[in-house]
Scaffold this motif. Structure first.
Motif, PDB file in Angstrom:
ATOM      1  N   LYS A   1       3.956  -3.301  -0.281  1.00  0.00           N
ATOM      2  CA  LYS A   1       3.764  -2.115   0.558  1.00  0.00           C
ATOM      3  C   LYS A   1       3.782  -0.849  -0.292  1.00  0.00           C
ATOM      4  CE  LYS A   1       5.402   0.329   4.604  1.00  0.00           C
ATOM      5  NZ  LYS A   1       6.366   0.379   5.682  1.00  0.00           N
ATOM      6  N   TRP A   2       4.697  -0.778  -1.255  1.00  0.00           N
ATOM      7  CA  TRP A   2       4.781   0.393  -2.141  1.00  0.00           C
ATOM      8  C   TRP A   2       3.463   0.585  -2.890  1.00  0.00           C
ATOM      9  CZ3 TRP A   2       8.965   3.738  -2.740  1.00  0.00           C
ATOM     10  CH2 TRP A   2       8.856   4.656  -3.784  1.00  0.00           C
TER      11      TRP A   2
ATOM     12  N   ILE B   1       7.847   5.105   6.225  1.00  0.00           N
ATOM     13  CA  ILE B   1       7.630   6.552   6.101  1.00  0.00           C
ATOM     14  C   ILE B   1       7.894   7.169   7.473  1.00  0.00           C
ATOM     15  CG2 ILE B   1       5.995   6.334   4.181  1.00  0.00           C
ATOM     16  CD1 ILE B   1       3.742   6.800   6.248  1.00  0.00           C
TER      17      ILE B   1
ATOM     18  N   ASP C   1       0.503  -0.556  -2.091  1.00  0.00           N
ATOM     19  CA  ASP C   1      -0.559  -0.190  -1.163  1.00  0.00           C
ATOM     20  C   ASP C   1      -0.446   1.274  -0.734  1.00  0.00           C
ATOM     21  OD1 ASP C   1      -2.801  -0.910   0.604  1.00  0.00           O
ATOM     22  OD2 ASP C   1      -1.344  -0.560   2.216  1.00  0.00           O
ATOM     23  N   PHE C   2       0.767   1.737  -0.496  1.00  0.00           N
ATOM     24  CA  PHE C   2       0.961   3.093   0.007  1.00  0.00           C
ATOM     25  C   PHE C   2       0.844   4.152  -1.087  1.00  0.00           C
ATOM     26  CE2 PHE C   2       3.518   6.694   1.477  1.00  0.00           C
ATOM     27  CZ  PHE C   2       2.921   6.916   2.707  1.00  0.00           C
ATOM     28  N   PHE C   3       1.481   3.896  -2.246  1.00  0.00           N
ATOM     29  CA  PHE C   3       1.512   4.903  -3.309  1.00  0.00           C
ATOM     30  C   PHE C   3       0.480   4.677  -4.408  1.00  0.00           C
ATOM     31  CE2 PHE C   3       5.861   5.115  -1.567  1.00  0.00           C
ATOM     32  CZ  PHE C   3       5.886   6.451  -1.212  1.00  0.00           C
TER      33      PHE C   3
ATOM     34  N   GLU D   1       5.547   6.078  10.331  1.00  0.00           N
ATOM     35  CA  GLU D   1       5.780   4.710  10.799  1.00  0.00           C
ATOM     36  C   GLU D   1       7.029   4.630  11.663  1.00  0.00           C
ATOM     37  OE1 GLU D   1       4.133   1.758   7.383  1.00  0.00           O
ATOM     38  OE2 GLU D   1       5.868   2.986   6.849  1.00  0.00           O
TER      39      GLU D   1
END
Length: 114
Positions: free
Chosen positions: A28-29, A95, A31-33, A98
């Protein structure tokens, strides 16, 4: 229906030391950052965050227990992060958007330290 009450509760996480990053956290990190998280960076993030609760394990009998993670809020970055200190494992993060969607709070979501 009989309510289950734990026979013992054990808390950990006062030192905030993490050992590993969970696979779902890393994915997830990334993908997000757009980059892989660094464990030292995440350790610093955890140390700088407001701890909302400690990791707790609730023992119901010799074979059944339930573990709840520590939850941290970092106001500067608008991130909530969950850590299982029994395993030293960073489990995941949310975040602000979310968290708002998950709780159904919409635009009324505000965080304040008291």
């Amino acid at each position: 229906m009989k309510a289950l009450e734990p026979k013992q509760i054990c808390q950990v996480g006062q030192d905030r030391k993490i050992e590993t990053l969970g696979e779902s956290f890393i994915l997830k990190w990334r993908d997000f950052f757009g980059f892989d998280p660094d464990i030292a960076q995440i350790q610093k993030f955890v140390l700088e965050s407001e701890q909302l609760c400690l990791s707790e394990e609730y023992f119901f009998d010799d074979e059944v227990s339930l573990v709840g993670p520590s939850i941290f809020w970092n106001k500067a970055h608008g991130l909530m992060i969950m850590v299982d200190f029994f395993a030293g494992l960073v489990m995941g993060f949310l975040i602000r958007r979310e968290l708002s969607e998950l709780m159904g709070w919409g635009s009324s979501l505000r965080f304040q330290n008291k």
